[in-house]
Write a protein that holds these residues in place. Structure first.
Motif, PDB file in Angstrom:
ATOM      1  N   PHE A  93       0.828  -1.212   0.000  1.00  0.00           N
ATOM      2  CA  PHE A  93       0.000   0.000   0.000  1.00  0.00           C
ATOM      3  C   PHE A  93       0.862   1.262   0.000  1.00  0.00           C
ATOM      4  O   PHE A  93       1.949   1.280   0.595  1.00  0.00           O
ATOM      5  N   PRO A  94       0.388   2.343  -0.641  1.00  0.00           N
ATOM      6  CA  PRO A  94       1.124   3.610  -0.606  1.00  0.00           C
ATOM      7  C   PRO A  94       1.081   4.209   0.789  1.00  0.00           C
ATOM      8  O   PRO A  94       0.088   4.071   1.509  1.00  0.00           O
TER       9      PRO A  94
ATOM     10  N   VAL B  91      -1.975   4.769   8.064  1.00  0.00           N
ATOM     11  CA  VAL B  91      -2.826   4.551   6.889  1.00  0.00           C
ATOM     12  C   VAL B  91      -2.528   3.226   6.190  1.00  0.00           C
ATOM     13  O   VAL B  91      -3.455   2.459   5.907  1.00  0.00           O
ATOM     14  N   PRO B  92      -1.264   2.875   5.886  1.00  0.00           N
ATOM     15  CA  PRO B  92      -1.029   1.573   5.261  1.00  0.00           C
ATOM     16  C   PRO B  92      -1.462   0.405   6.137  1.00  0.00           C
ATOM     17  O   PRO B  92      -1.990  -0.599   5.642  1.00  0.00           O
ATOM     18  N   LEU B  93      -1.230   0.501   7.462  1.00  0.00           N
ATOM     19  CA  LEU B  93      -1.636  -0.576   8.369  1.00  0.00           C
ATOM     20  C   LEU B  93      -3.152  -0.722   8.396  1.00  0.00           C
ATOM     21  O   LEU B  93      -3.690  -1.841   8.397  1.00  0.00           O
TER      22      LEU B  93
ATOM     23  N   TYR C  73       3.752  -2.387  -4.443  1.00  0.00           N
ATOM     24  CA  TYR C  73       3.127  -1.175  -4.962  1.00  0.00           C
ATOM     25  C   TYR C  73       4.126  -0.371  -5.788  1.00  0.00           C
ATOM     26  O   TYR C  73       3.770   0.220  -6.822  1.00  0.00           O
ATOM     27  N   ALA C  74       5.380  -0.377  -5.360  1.00  0.00           N
ATOM     28  CA  ALA C  74       6.410   0.371  -6.099  1.00  0.00           C
ATOM     29  C   ALA C  74       6.613  -0.185  -7.504  1.00  0.00           C
ATOM     30  O   ALA C  74       6.955   0.547  -8.428  1.00  0.00           O
TER      31      ALA C  74
ATOM     32  N   MET D 133      -1.370   0.198  -8.305  1.00  0.00           N
ATOM     33  CA  MET D 133      -2.610  -0.268  -7.697  1.00  0.00           C
ATOM     34  C   MET D 133      -2.911  -1.733  -7.981  1.00  0.00           C
ATOM     35  O   MET D 133      -3.765  -2.334  -7.326  1.00  0.00           O
ATOM     36  N   LEU D 134      -2.213  -2.325  -8.944  1.00  0.00           N
ATOM     37  CA  LEU D 134      -2.401  -3.755  -9.178  1.00  0.00           C
ATOM     38  C   LEU D 134      -1.968  -4.573  -7.959  1.00  0.00           C
ATOM     39  O   LEU D 134      -2.504  -5.652  -7.704  1.00  0.00           O
ATOM     40  N   SER D 135      -1.021  -4.049  -7.192  1.00  0.00           N
ATOM     41  CA  SER D 135      -0.513  -4.765  -6.017  1.00  0.00           C
ATOM     42  C   SER D 135      -1.615  -5.026  -4.982  1.00  0.00           C
ATOM     43  O   SER D 135      -1.849  -6.182  -4.605  1.00  0.00           O
ATOM     44  N   PRO D 136      -2.325  -4.003  -4.482  1.00  0.00           N
ATOM     45  CA  PRO D 136      -3.416  -4.292  -3.547  1.00  0.00           C
ATOM     46  C   PRO D 136      -4.553  -5.091  -4.166  1.00  0.00           C
ATOM     47  O   PRO D 136      -5.239  -5.840  -3.461  1.00  0.00           O
TER      48      PRO D 136
END
Length: 433
Positions: free
Chosen positions: A53-54, A62-64, A118-119, A123-126
């Motif tokens: 997550f970003p 926020v990521p947690l 994410y890097a 957004m494909l990662s989440p």
């Protein structure tokens, strides 16, 4: 699907009365692997958050929060899994459902381990992580329905509580393995390596272990009676339509148990980090020790329920947590010893629910719709109150009201205690077959 076709086209021999150990092994080893895969996500949440997550512009939580939101999303597939896999268990056999669930869990665990960062893909990662978690939720929802039914139906007279306890013995073994591996990795690898690739190792290992569980379950014997196998197959929603009272009863029984269970066995290390400043490594180690203690308590709880009944243990759990959740969680501070004491005290109380929940649930429904009847209301309640526990606890902290979470736990346990007071005693009644 091969297992399902085999079950429907080949007659299944009745369960031999003198092979209980083999039945326990078939259910327990596979169940441990299932829950190892499921819980590895929880123990590695902070690393997954950083990778998938970003980061928030001005709020490190926020990521947690996003990671725990995905944790909760997986729970909301559990009712679907409980209904679908429960229907497979009722229509095609318990073993068929157990085979499908463990293969599904192995595939979804591998998908988590291979999720791109994410890097790398944005957004494909989440999206990939959410998909994997949805498949895990489907598997775990079905696993509980099928293995609960399988275990209790395998028990001899006066031993349903004992056999029931192995549901959480094996669940705890899987969780303990996940916690232990996470602890070893955190201690052995640098922070950079954990962030880079270390967090993926437990999920790839889980996929391999799922194949071991699949192999063991091929030797399990079906527990459905000949009468069940020859009867017309139940409709998908038959349990809900014909047994609405029993479905609501499962929800009431489970509500307090699931919030207490996920708070004490999964979220407490993170809760201690966020609210008491406990070191991450110490929090994971305390969780591992208390889980081992918890697993050892389960057969004792099952045996006590076979002798004295289910209701006394349920009330011990429910009233105990209603009264002690707030003081126990408020007692946490930056002390390893205090954290261990708080966790172990909660584990003793929690055993009153976990050691017998499989037996209590199975004793509510008739055999024709037992697996689906248990699976859907149980998994729905877990999704609503258990799966959201880490998210709600973290959200309370983020909003500046961390002290409200213990009261939330106590209130739900009080609600379940009122259900237990009116629950008929079934420990010494013959299980309907």
């Amino acid at each position: 699907m091969v297992a399902i076709m085999t079950e429907t086209t080949r007659p299944v021999a009745p369960l031999p009365a003198k092979r209980p150990v083999r039945q326990l092994l078939a259910a327990s080893v596979g169940n441990a692997v299932e829950w190892y895969d499921w819980y590895a996500y929880t123990f590695l949440a902070t690393y997954i958050a950083a990778a998938v997550f970003p980061k928030g512009a001005d709020n490190s939580l926020v990521p947690l929060l996003s990671t725990f939101a995905v944790f909760a999303v997986g729970f909301f597939m559990r009712p679907v899994g409980g209904l679908l896999m429960g229907a497979i268990a009722d229509r095609h056999g318990r073993r068929a459902a157990l085979t499908v669930t463990i293969l599904l869990m192995g595939g979804s665990s591998l998908l988590v381990g291979l999720t791109p960062t994410y890097a790398a893909v944005g957004m494909l990662s989440p999206v990939v992580l959410v998909l994997a978690r949805l498949l895990q939720g489907l598997s775990v929802g079905g696993e509980f329905a099928a293995s609960t039914t399988f275990l209790v139906e395998s028990a001899g007279p006066g031993r349903r509580g004992l056999f029931s306890s192995f549901q959480y013995v094996s669940t705890t073994a899987g969780q303990l393995l996940a916690s232990g591996i996470a602890t070893v990795l955190v201690d052995a690898l640098s922070e950079g390596r954990m962030d880079d690739w270390g967090w993926r190792v437990p999920f790839v290992l889980g996929a391999a272990l799922s194949l071991v569980g699949f192999w063991i379950r091929q030797g399990a014997q079906e527990t459905r009676s000949e009468e069940q196998r020859s009867a017309p197959r139940p409709a998908l929603l038959e349990a809900l339509r014909r047994h609405p009272r029993e479905s609501l009863l499962i929800c009431g029984i489970t509500m307090g148990g699931t919030i207490a269970y996920y708070t004490w066995t999964s979220y407490l290390p993170t809760y201690a980090e966020l609210n008491a400043g406990v070191d991450k490594s110490d929090a994971l180690l305390a969780g591992t020790i208390s889980l081992a203690f918890f697993g050892l308590l389960q057969p004792l709880g099952g045996l006590l329920s076979d002798r004295f009944g289910r209701r006394p243990l349920l009330l011990f759990f429910g009233v105990g947590f209603a009264l002690l959740s707030v003081p126990l969680l408020h007692a946490l501070r930056d002390s390893f010893a205090v954290l261990i004491l708080v966790q172990c005290a909660g584990m003793v109380l929690l055993t009153g629910f976990t050691s017998i929940s499989a037996a209590v649930n199975a004793e509510v429904f008739p055999p024709r719709v037992r697996a689906a009847g248990i699976g859907f209301p149980y998994s729905l309640t877990v999704a609503l109150f258990g799966g959201t526990a880490p998210y709600i606890g973290t959200l309370f902290k983020e909003s500046g009201h961390a002290g409200l979470f213990p009261w939330y736990v106590a209130l739900l346990c009080l609600g379940s205690s009122l259900v237990y007071l009116r629950l008929p005693e079934t420990a010494h009644a013959e299980l309907r077959r």
